[in-house]
Design a protein around this motif. Sequence first.
Motif, PDB file in Angstrom:
ATOM      1  N   SER A 119       0.906  -1.092   0.016  1.00  0.00           N
ATOM      2  CA  SER A 119       0.028   0.025   0.140  1.00  0.00           C
ATOM      3  C   SER A 119       0.943   1.382  -0.145  1.00  0.00           C
ATOM      4  CB  SER A 119      -0.844  -0.051   1.179  1.00  0.00           C
ATOM      5  OG  SER A 119      -0.146   0.117   2.579  1.00  0.00           O
ATOM      6  N   ASP A 178       0.770   5.637   0.762  1.00  0.00           N
ATOM      7  CA  ASP A 178       0.154   6.602   1.351  1.00  0.00           C
ATOM      8  C   ASP A 178      -0.405   7.538   0.328  1.00  0.00           C
ATOM      9  OD1 ASP A 178       0.160   9.479   2.661  1.00  0.00           O
ATOM     10  OD2 ASP A 178       0.111   8.212   4.262  1.00  0.00           O
ATOM     11  N   SER A 179      -1.637   7.904   0.348  1.00  0.00           N
ATOM     12  CA  SER A 179      -2.118   8.507  -0.848  1.00  0.00           C
ATOM     13  C   SER A 179      -1.637   9.899  -0.777  1.00  0.00           C
ATOM     14  CB  SER A 179      -3.683   8.851  -0.611  1.00  0.00           C
ATOM     15  OG  SER A 179      -4.144   9.740  -1.530  1.00  0.00           O
ATOM     16  N   ARG A 199       0.493  11.833  -3.972  1.00  0.00           N
ATOM     17  CA  ARG A 199       0.159  13.077  -4.364  1.00  0.00           C
ATOM     18  C   ARG A 199       1.259  14.061  -4.332  1.00  0.00           C
ATOM     19  NH1 ARG A 199      -5.886  13.490  -5.020  1.00  0.00           N
ATOM     20  NH2 ARG A 199      -6.648  11.340  -5.300  1.00  0.00           N
ATOM     21  N   SER A 224     -10.921  11.433  -5.969  1.00  0.00           N
ATOM     22  CA  SER A 224     -10.622  10.306  -5.103  1.00  0.00           C
ATOM     23  C   SER A 224      -9.659   9.295  -5.668  1.00  0.00           C
ATOM     24  CB  SER A 224     -11.815   9.513  -4.580  1.00  0.00           C
ATOM     25  OG  SER A 224     -11.509   8.396  -3.931  1.00  0.00           O
ATOM     26  N   ASP A 225      -8.961   8.709  -5.038  1.00  0.00           N
ATOM     27  CA  ASP A 225      -7.846   7.528  -5.290  1.00  0.00           C
ATOM     28  C   ASP A 225      -8.743   6.409  -5.938  1.00  0.00           C
ATOM     29  OD1 ASP A 225      -5.613   8.778  -4.720  1.00  0.00           O
ATOM     30  OD2 ASP A 225      -4.847   7.493  -2.946  1.00  0.00           O
ATOM     31  N   ASP A 226     -10.159   6.289  -5.685  1.00  0.00           N
ATOM     32  CA  ASP A 226     -10.843   5.055  -5.833  1.00  0.00           C
ATOM     33  C   ASP A 226     -11.516   5.355  -7.305  1.00  0.00           C
ATOM     34  OD1 ASP A 226      -9.954   3.501  -3.697  1.00  0.00           O
ATOM     35  OD2 ASP A 226     -11.667   4.374  -2.438  1.00  0.00           O
ATOM     36  N   ARG A 242      -7.508   1.927 -10.582  1.00  0.00           N
ATOM     37  CA  ARG A 242      -7.728   3.095  -9.729  1.00  0.00           C
ATOM     38  C   ARG A 242      -6.761   4.302 -10.113  1.00  0.00           C
ATOM     39  NH1 ARG A 242      -5.616   2.395  -5.198  1.00  0.00           N
ATOM     40  NH2 ARG A 242      -7.103   3.812  -3.876  1.00  0.00           N
ATOM     41  N   GLY A 302      -5.455   6.105  -7.752  1.00  0.00           N
ATOM     42  CA  GLY A 302      -4.285   6.108  -6.651  1.00  0.00           C
ATOM     43  C   GLY A 302      -3.472   5.228  -7.177  1.00  0.00           C
ATOM     44  N   ASP A 303      -3.772   4.062  -7.953  1.00  0.00           N
ATOM     45  CA  ASP A 303      -2.551   3.263  -8.572  1.00  0.00           C
ATOM     46  C   ASP A 303      -1.919   3.915  -9.566  1.00  0.00           C
ATOM     47  OD1 ASP A 303      -3.299   1.424  -6.687  1.00  0.00           O
ATOM     48  OD2 ASP A 303      -4.514   0.178  -8.181  1.00  0.00           O
TER      49      ASP A 303
END
Length: 267
Positions: free
Chosen positions: A10, A12-13, A17, A130-132, A143, A145-146
């Motif tokens: 994982s 950290d968003s 960013r 959003s990341d999602d 995603r 975020g990815d």
Amino acid sequence: MPPARKRTRSYDSAKIRAAVLAQFGHVREAVRALTPEQLDLPTRLGDWTVRELAAHFTLAVGSVARTAGQPEPPKRDVALLDWPFTTAERAGAIDEDTRAVTEAAQDVDALHALYERTAAELADILAATSDDRLIQARMGVMRLGDFLVTRVVELVVHTDDFNAATGLDVPYDRQALAACVRLLADALAVKAPGGSVEVRVPPYAVVQCVEGPRHTRGTPPNVVETDPLTWIRLATGRTEWGEAVGAAKVSASGERADLSGLLPLMG
């Protein structure tokens, strides 16, 4: 395409960013100071000059706003760790698009304006999305975020290309460098699953890979250790394994510690 691991690291968003914005900012400042003569310098990326490379940065980062501005696809079909293994097959399309952007920004002022516009669009999208949120990237649906993690990798890898071509020392955001190292290390573990070799890239990553006896205690019998930039260059084909070992940029001990047959990971 190698399957992604069941348990993906994982990220950290907020840090990712910030890393995208910071690294693109470093590049933007460096490009702003280039002379026309520097823009015409060759790079190690085939027949791309620094001008093509500069244009490519905006293409790679601008894709965040372009994809997030499209209708959201219904279903994800690409995981983060799939991405490194898709880059080679997309090279032709990326080259074509990069040349189109370069042609449209031949004038230095136009190139600088492109950077300013790209930075503003990126900041707006990151503030509102959003990341999602699913986006349609070149390699499939993933995603946001990815996708942002992949943009960090692109920025770091090509910052190294930029520095090699220009002789400059554009800095690496620490979080960007860490994410790039970790994603490429995890990709190696996907390509060669196992536990007989420990690959160390201090201070950012340690992974186990390669089939064989799994190490559980004490010093592993097969250890590879290198620095972050050497690892990135090995994983992306900028440096050959034998060259890095010969220059003492890589320490490899144990009969299974030769990774030459597994590298590069990205095309």
